[in-house]
Write a protein that holds these residues in place. Structure first.
Motif, PDB file in Angstrom:
ATOM      1  N   THR A   1       0.827  -1.203   0.000  1.00 39.86           N
ATOM      2  CA  THR A   1       0.000   0.000   0.000  1.00 39.86           C
ATOM      3  C   THR A   1       0.865   1.257   0.000  1.00 39.86           C
ATOM      4  N   TRP A   2       0.575   2.147  -0.947  1.00 41.03           N
ATOM      5  CA  TRP A   2       1.192   3.468  -0.976  1.00 41.03           C
ATOM      6  C   TRP A   2       0.266   4.441  -0.241  1.00 41.03           C
ATOM      7  N   SER A   3       0.823   5.329   0.577  1.00 38.55           N
ATOM      8  CA  SER A   3      -0.023   6.256   1.311  1.00 38.55           C
ATOM      9  C   SER A   3       0.725   7.524   1.675  1.00 38.55           C
ATOM     10  N   LEU A   4      -0.034   8.575   1.955  1.00 39.67           N
ATOM     11  CA  LEU A   4       0.503   9.834   2.483  1.00 39.67           C
ATOM     12  C   LEU A   4      -0.650  10.631   3.068  1.00 39.67           C
ATOM     13  N   PRO A   5      -0.367  11.506   4.042  1.00 43.04           N
ATOM     14  CA  PRO A   5      -1.423  12.349   4.606  1.00 43.04           C
ATOM     15  C   PRO A   5      -2.052  13.201   3.507  1.00 43.04           C
ATOM     16  N   TRP A   6      -3.398  13.417   3.613  1.00 38.57           N
ATOM     17  CA  TRP A   6      -4.069  14.106   2.516  1.00 38.57           C
ATOM     18  C   TRP A   6      -5.250  14.923   3.006  1.00 38.57           C
ATOM     19  N   GLU A   7      -5.422  16.099   2.394  1.00 37.89           N
ATOM     20  CA  GLU A   7      -6.588  16.941   2.634  1.00 37.89           C
ATOM     21  C   GLU A   7      -6.879  17.733   1.370  1.00 37.89           C
ATOM     22  N   TRP A   8      -8.132  17.758   0.965  1.00 38.26           N
ATOM     23  CA  TRP A   8      -8.544  18.506  -0.223  1.00 38.26           C
ATOM     24  C   TRP A   8      -8.879  19.937   0.165  1.00 38.26           C
ATOM     25  N   THR A   9      -8.472  20.883  -0.660  1.00 37.70           N
ATOM     26  CA  THR A   9      -8.807  22.287  -0.415  1.00 37.70           C
ATOM     27  C   THR A   9      -9.962  22.762  -1.278  1.00 37.70           C
ATOM     28  N   ASP A  10     -10.279  22.006  -2.355  1.00 36.80           N
ATOM     29  CA  ASP A  10     -11.355  22.399  -3.256  1.00 36.80           C
ATOM     30  C   ASP A  10     -12.095  21.158  -3.742  1.00 36.80           C
ATOM     31  N   ALA A  11     -13.387  21.311  -3.958  1.00 34.04           N
ATOM     32  CA  ALA A  11     -14.210  20.212  -4.446  1.00 34.04           C
ATOM     33  C   ALA A  11     -14.000  20.016  -5.949  1.00 34.04           C
ATOM     34  N   GLY A  12     -14.504  18.885  -6.441  1.00 32.02           N
ATOM     35  CA  GLY A  12     -14.441  18.630  -7.873  1.00 32.02           C
ATOM     36  C   GLY A  12     -14.063  17.197  -8.193  1.00 32.02           C
ATOM     37  N   THR A  13     -13.875  16.951  -9.471  1.00 39.47           N
ATOM     38  CA  THR A  13     -13.433  15.652  -9.956  1.00 39.47           C
ATOM     39  C   THR A  13     -11.926  15.699 -10.176  1.00 39.47           C
ATOM     40  N   TYR A  14     -11.217  14.772  -9.549  1.00 43.39           N
ATOM     41  CA  TYR A  14      -9.761  14.752  -9.623  1.00 43.39           C
ATOM     42  C   TYR A  14      -9.280  13.492 -10.333  1.00 43.39           C
ATOM     43  N   ARG A  15      -8.158  13.639 -11.027  1.00 41.73           N
ATOM     44  CA  ARG A  15      -7.471  12.494 -11.598  1.00 41.73           C
ATOM     45  C   ARG A  15      -6.203  12.241 -10.804  1.00 41.73           C
ATOM     46  N   VAL A  16      -5.998  10.988 -10.434  1.00 36.68           N
ATOM     47  CA  VAL A  16      -4.808  10.552  -9.705  1.00 36.68           C
ATOM     48  C   VAL A  16      -3.988   9.694 -10.643  1.00 36.68           C
ATOM     49  N   PHE A  17      -2.742  10.102 -10.898  1.00 39.67           N
ATOM     50  CA  PHE A  17      -1.849   9.381 -11.806  1.00 39.67           C
ATOM     51  C   PHE A  17      -0.715   8.746 -11.004  1.00 39.67           C
ATOM     52  N   ALA A  18      -0.521   7.462 -11.149  1.00 39.78           N
ATOM     53  CA  ALA A  18       0.619   6.765 -10.557  1.00 39.78           C
ATOM     54  C   ALA A  18       1.606   6.451 -11.676  1.00 39.78           C
ATOM     55  N   ASP A  19       2.802   7.010 -11.567  1.00 43.05           N
ATOM     56  CA  ASP A  19       3.842   6.872 -12.593  1.00 43.05           C
ATOM     57  C   ASP A  19       4.967   6.030 -12.008  1.00 43.05           C
ATOM     58  N   PHE A  20       5.234   4.847 -12.572  1.00 45.59           N
ATOM     59  CA  PHE A  20       6.171   3.917 -11.936  1.00 45.59           C
ATOM     60  C   PHE A  20       6.682   2.904 -12.950  1.00 45.59           C
TER      61      PHE A  20
END
Length: 320
Positions: free
Chosen positions: A142-161
């Motif tokens: 599992t990859w993880s990091l602390p996270w908090e969104w500042t704005d609403a909306g639809t986001y794309r998450v890209f994992a480059d590896f």
């Protein structure tokens, strides 16, 4: 050292237009859909459609297979669903895994640009860009990091590896995350100047589809050239480019030998850039000064190309 670094953005493909850019940006195109597009194009060619138009459609569909950042699974690897806070202002973690063809979490990777995995998160309108590096729990994959969104909306998450192993593919996989709350999309407008954290970064040059064009980025502060650009992820400049409309992903680095510890560069960073198609692109330049990373953002329109390369030829595709 006052040396300009070089890189090349290479992409192949033509976007298939279905309507508004915002809707397209959150789409993930599976291989099965691409196959259906190809079949539909072949049928049209037998129904009296103009042959030139049909050839363009076929080219677009074939090229779609080669674009990065449009699929959650490639080459037998899959990006798991992304766990993250669902609302603005909620603190938590962003978590995901990379699974192999057998569904087993991948725990060994090939280091590229000082990291085993690069994570890009951006809202579908091109705003709220983040380039971060999560931590891997090797016991669970599992990859993880602390996270908090500042704005609403639809986001794309890209994992480059790149998985560990001989001839392992370099991959960019993506998932969509919805963040609830009041949402006002940003209408991106072309800009060749960015102001970030007291720095001004100017972009000189333009993009053209299918042609290598020279771009020069100049970093200044208080009107004075910055000559203290520090190595970041093994280079003096790091560029991510996303195509407006479908967020096709191009992730590259400066060409040249890896900087030595303590070596500096600036104020100019040179790029040889080739856009895959005409249209609008979001460019995000990461650079480091005094140990702090800053991101300059640009919006550039690529004109239809004439197929003539103008680069001096000493740049290359990096693949990340």
């Amino acid at each position: 050292m006052n040396a300009g670094a070089r890189l090349t953005i290479y992409g192949i493909g033509v976007a298939v237009a279905f309507g508004g850019a915002f809707g397209l940006a959150s789409a993930v195109v599976p291989p099965s859909v691409v196959s259906e597009w190809k079949e539909g194009t072949a049928m049209d060619s037998h129904n009296g459609h103009d042959s030139a138009t049909t050839a363009e459609e076929e080219s677009a569909n074939v090229a779609a297979d080669n674009l990065k950042g449009l699929s959650l699974g490639l080459e037998g690897y899959v990006l798991s669903p992304v766990e993250a806070p669902g609302t603005v202002g909620s603190s938590g973690e962003l978590r995901f895994r990379i699974l192999d063809a057998a569904g087993t979490p991948v725990t060994e990777y090939t280091t590229a640009h000082d990291k085993d995995l690069h994570l890009i998160v951006v809202r579908s309108d091109g705003s709220q860009f983040r380039h971060v590096h999560p931590t891997l729990d090797e016991s669970t994959g599992t990859w993880s990091l602390p996270w908090e969104w500042t704005d609403a909306g639809t986001y794309r998450v890209f994992a480059d590896f790149t998985p560990a192993g001989t001839d392992a593919p370099s991959l960019t996989l993506t998932r969509t995350v919805q963040v609830s709350g009041e949402f006002t999309p940003v209408a991106p407008q072309p800009t060749h100047t960015a102001h970030v954290d007291g720095f001004t970064v100017s972009l000189d040059g333009d993009l053209a589809a299918g042609s290598a064009k020279d771009l020069t980025l100049t970093v200044t502060r208080d009107g004075k050239p910055v000559t203290a650009l520090e190595p970041y992820l093994g280079a003096f400049g790091h560029l991510v480019a996303l195509r407006d409309g479908d967020l096709a992903y191009l992730h590259v680095h400066a060409k040249g030998e890896e900087p030595e510890p303590g070596e500096t560069s600036g104020p100019e960073i040179e790029f040889a850039a080739e856009a895959p198609t005409a249209g609008r692109y979001f460019l995000y330049l990461d650079f480091q000064v005094d140990g702090q990373v800053h991101t300059a953002e640009f919006v550039v329109d690529a004109a239809p190309g004439d197929g003539t390369a103008e680069s001096d030829g000493d740049s290359h595709e990096d693949g990340h």
